[in-house]
Design a protein around this motif. Structure first.
Motif, PDB file in Angstrom:
ATOM      1  N   ASN A 113       0.813  -1.222   0.000  1.00 13.04           N
ATOM      2  CA  ASN A 113       0.000   0.000   0.000  1.00 13.04           C
ATOM      3  C   ASN A 113       0.844   1.267   0.000  1.00 13.04           C
ATOM      4  OD1 ASN A 113      -2.352  -1.508   0.025  1.00 13.04           O
ATOM      5  ND2 ASN A 113      -2.483  -1.505   2.258  1.00 13.04           N
ATOM      6  N   ILE A 114       1.952   1.224  -0.717  1.00  7.94           N
ATOM      7  CA  ILE A 114       2.783   2.414  -0.865  1.00  7.94           C
ATOM      8  C   ILE A 114       2.187   3.265  -1.980  1.00  7.94           C
ATOM      9  CG2 ILE A 114       5.028   3.285  -1.566  1.00  7.94           C
ATOM     10  CD1 ILE A 114       6.279   0.877  -0.193  1.00  7.94           C
ATOM     11  N   ASN A 115       1.880   4.520  -1.670  1.00 12.94           N
ATOM     12  CA  ASN A 115       1.270   5.413  -2.647  1.00 12.94           C
ATOM     13  C   ASN A 115       2.300   6.149  -3.497  1.00 12.94           C
ATOM     14  OD1 ASN A 115      -1.328   4.751  -1.909  1.00 12.94           O
ATOM     15  ND2 ASN A 115      -1.426   6.346  -0.354  1.00 12.94           N
ATOM     16  N   ALA A 116       3.431   6.444  -2.891  1.00 15.26           N
ATOM     17  CA  ALA A 116       4.446   7.195  -3.623  1.00 15.26           C
ATOM     18  C   ALA A 116       5.800   7.002  -2.978  1.00 15.26           C
ATOM     19  CB  ALA A 116       4.105   8.686  -3.639  1.00 15.26           C
ATOM     20  N   MET A 117       6.814   7.081  -3.813  1.00 13.19           N
ATOM     21  CA  MET A 117       8.191   7.111  -3.307  1.00 13.19           C
ATOM     22  C   MET A 117       8.900   8.254  -3.999  1.00 13.19           C
ATOM     23  SD  MET A 117       9.406   3.209  -2.706  1.00 13.19           S
ATOM     24  CE  MET A 117      10.828   3.782  -1.776  1.00 13.19           C
ATOM     25  N   LYS A 133       5.619   7.097   1.091  1.00 10.79           N
ATOM     26  CA  LYS A 133       4.341   7.535   1.667  1.00 10.79           C
ATOM     27  C   LYS A 133       3.285   6.451   1.520  1.00 10.79           C
ATOM     28  CE  LYS A 133       4.647  12.570   1.178  1.00 10.79           C
ATOM     29  NZ  LYS A 133       6.076  12.643   0.928  1.00 10.79           N
ATOM     30  N   ARG A 134       2.619   6.154   2.631  1.00 11.32           N
ATOM     31  CA  ARG A 134       1.403   5.348   2.613  1.00 11.32           C
ATOM     32  C   ARG A 134       0.281   6.274   3.073  1.00 11.32           C
ATOM     33  NH1 ARG A 134       3.577  -0.238   5.109  1.00 11.32           N
ATOM     34  NH2 ARG A 134       2.706   0.666   6.996  1.00 11.32           N
ATOM     35  N   ILE A 135      -0.932   5.774   3.101  1.00 11.96           N
ATOM     36  CA  ILE A 135      -2.074   6.634   3.410  1.00 11.96           C
ATOM     37  C   ILE A 135      -1.904   7.310   4.774  1.00 11.96           C
ATOM     38  CG2 ILE A 135      -4.548   6.680   3.887  1.00 11.96           C
ATOM     39  CD1 ILE A 135      -4.908   4.527   1.786  1.00 11.96           C
ATOM     40  N   LEU A 136      -1.493   6.557   5.755  1.00 14.19           N
ATOM     41  CA  LEU A 136      -1.457   7.087   7.123  1.00 14.19           C
ATOM     42  C   LEU A 136      -0.038   7.158   7.699  1.00 14.19           C
ATOM     43  CD1 LEU A 136      -4.564   5.250   8.634  1.00 14.19           C
ATOM     44  CD2 LEU A 136      -4.432   7.588   7.749  1.00 14.19           C
ATOM     45  N   LYS A 139       2.221   5.661  -7.366  1.00 14.21           N
ATOM     46  CA  LYS A 139       1.898   4.237  -7.462  1.00 14.21           C
ATOM     47  C   LYS A 139       1.638   3.812  -8.893  1.00 14.21           C
ATOM     48  CE  LYS A 139      -1.104   0.806  -5.279  1.00 14.21           C
ATOM     49  NZ  LYS A 139      -2.210   0.614  -4.313  1.00 14.21           N
ATOM     50  N   GLY A 140       0.906   4.600  -9.648  1.00 18.19           N
ATOM     51  CA  GLY A 140       0.575   4.241 -11.019  1.00 18.19           C
ATOM     52  C   GLY A 140       1.713   4.426 -12.008  1.00 18.19           C
ATOM     53  N   GLY A 141       2.792   5.059 -11.557  1.00 16.27           N
ATOM     54  CA  GLY A 141       3.965   5.217 -12.404  1.00 16.27           C
ATOM     55  C   GLY A 141       4.237   6.631 -12.872  1.00 16.27           C
ATOM     56  N   SER A 142       3.317   7.535 -12.625  1.00 17.22           N
ATOM     57  CA  SER A 142       3.566   8.912 -13.045  1.00 17.22           C
ATOM     58  C   SER A 142       4.632   9.542 -12.161  1.00 17.22           C
ATOM     59  CB  SER A 142       2.280   9.731 -12.995  1.00 17.22           C
ATOM     60  OG  SER A 142       1.757   9.762 -11.694  1.00 17.22           O
ATOM     61  N   THR A 143       5.300  10.545 -12.718  1.00 18.55           N
ATOM     62  CA  THR A 143       6.415  11.171 -12.024  1.00 18.55           C
ATOM     63  C   THR A 143       6.234  12.684 -11.971  1.00 18.55           C
ATOM     64  OG1 THR A 143       7.696  11.288 -14.071  1.00 18.55           O
ATOM     65  CG2 THR A 143       8.023   9.357 -12.684  1.00 18.55           C
ATOM     66  N   ASN A 144       6.930  13.291 -11.020  1.00 14.35           N
ATOM     67  CA  ASN A 144       6.901  14.741 -10.894  1.00 14.35           C
ATOM     68  C   ASN A 144       8.273  15.190 -10.415  1.00 14.35           C
ATOM     69  OD1 ASN A 144       5.731  17.262 -11.035  1.00 14.35           O
ATOM     70  ND2 ASN A 144       5.064  17.227  -8.903  1.00 14.35           N
ATOM     71  N   TYR A 145       8.713  16.347 -10.929  1.00  9.98           N
ATOM     72  CA  TYR A 145      10.058  16.830 -10.624  1.00  9.98           C
ATOM     73  C   TYR A 145      10.025  18.293 -10.188  1.00  9.98           C
ATOM     74  CZ  TYR A 145      11.612  12.728 -13.249  1.00  9.98           C
ATOM     75  OH  TYR A 145      11.829  11.440 -13.684  1.00  9.98           O
ATOM     76  N   ALA A 146      10.998  18.655  -9.363  1.00  4.96           N
ATOM     77  CA  ALA A 146      11.215  20.061  -9.075  1.00  4.96           C
ATOM     78  C   ALA A 146      11.679  20.749 -10.355  1.00  4.96           C
ATOM     79  CB  ALA A 146      12.264  20.217  -7.984  1.00  4.96           C
ATOM     80  N   ASP A 147      11.286  21.998 -10.531  1.00  4.14           N
ATOM     81  CA  ASP A 147      11.670  22.724 -11.741  1.00  4.14           C
ATOM     82  C   ASP A 147      13.186  22.775 -11.911  1.00  4.14           C
ATOM     83  OD1 ASP A 147       8.998  25.218 -11.548  1.00  4.14           O
ATOM     84  OD2 ASP A 147       9.049  23.200 -12.404  1.00  4.14           O
TER      85      ASP A 147
END
Length: 115
Positions: free
Chosen positions: A30-34, A98-101, A53-61
């Protein structure tokens, strides 16, 4: 509990590359993000990159186009490939889960970019 162990930091010249690894163990469900955060001396900890979790990514500018986050689900490991490193990338880099709680942090690995 989730244990996170980072590796791959070190000293590199400007323009060089490093790859950080973060191996997760323990209750890795149940890991939502790393992601990767960094903290430079005298500054607040900031997000560098995250993979959801789904594979999408985000980066600092500040790292877009230079850093790439990826994961190997079989090895429970997240990577941060850092190219075209700059002196301002110097910081302690922390792995985050990060997990939910709940949220977990690694111990950090030092990255120093200097000639």
């Amino acid at each position: 509990q989730v244990q996170l162990v980072e590796s791959g930091g070190g000293l590199v010249q400007p323009g060089g590359s490093l790859r950080l690894s973060c191996a997760a163990s323990g209750s890795i469900f149940n890991i939502n993000a790393m992601g990767w955060y960094r903290q430079a001396p005298g500054k607040q900890r900031e997000l560098v990159a995250v993979i959801i979790k789904g594979g999408s990514t985000n980066y600092a500018d500040s790292v877009k186009g230079r850093f790439t986050i990826s994961r190997d689900n079989d090895k429970n490991t997240v990577y941060l490939q850092m190219n075209s490193l700059k002196p301002e990338d110097t910081a302690v880099y922390y792995c985050n889960c990060k997990r939910i709680l709940s949220e977990y942090w690694g111990q950090g690995t030092q990255v120093t970019v200097s000639s």
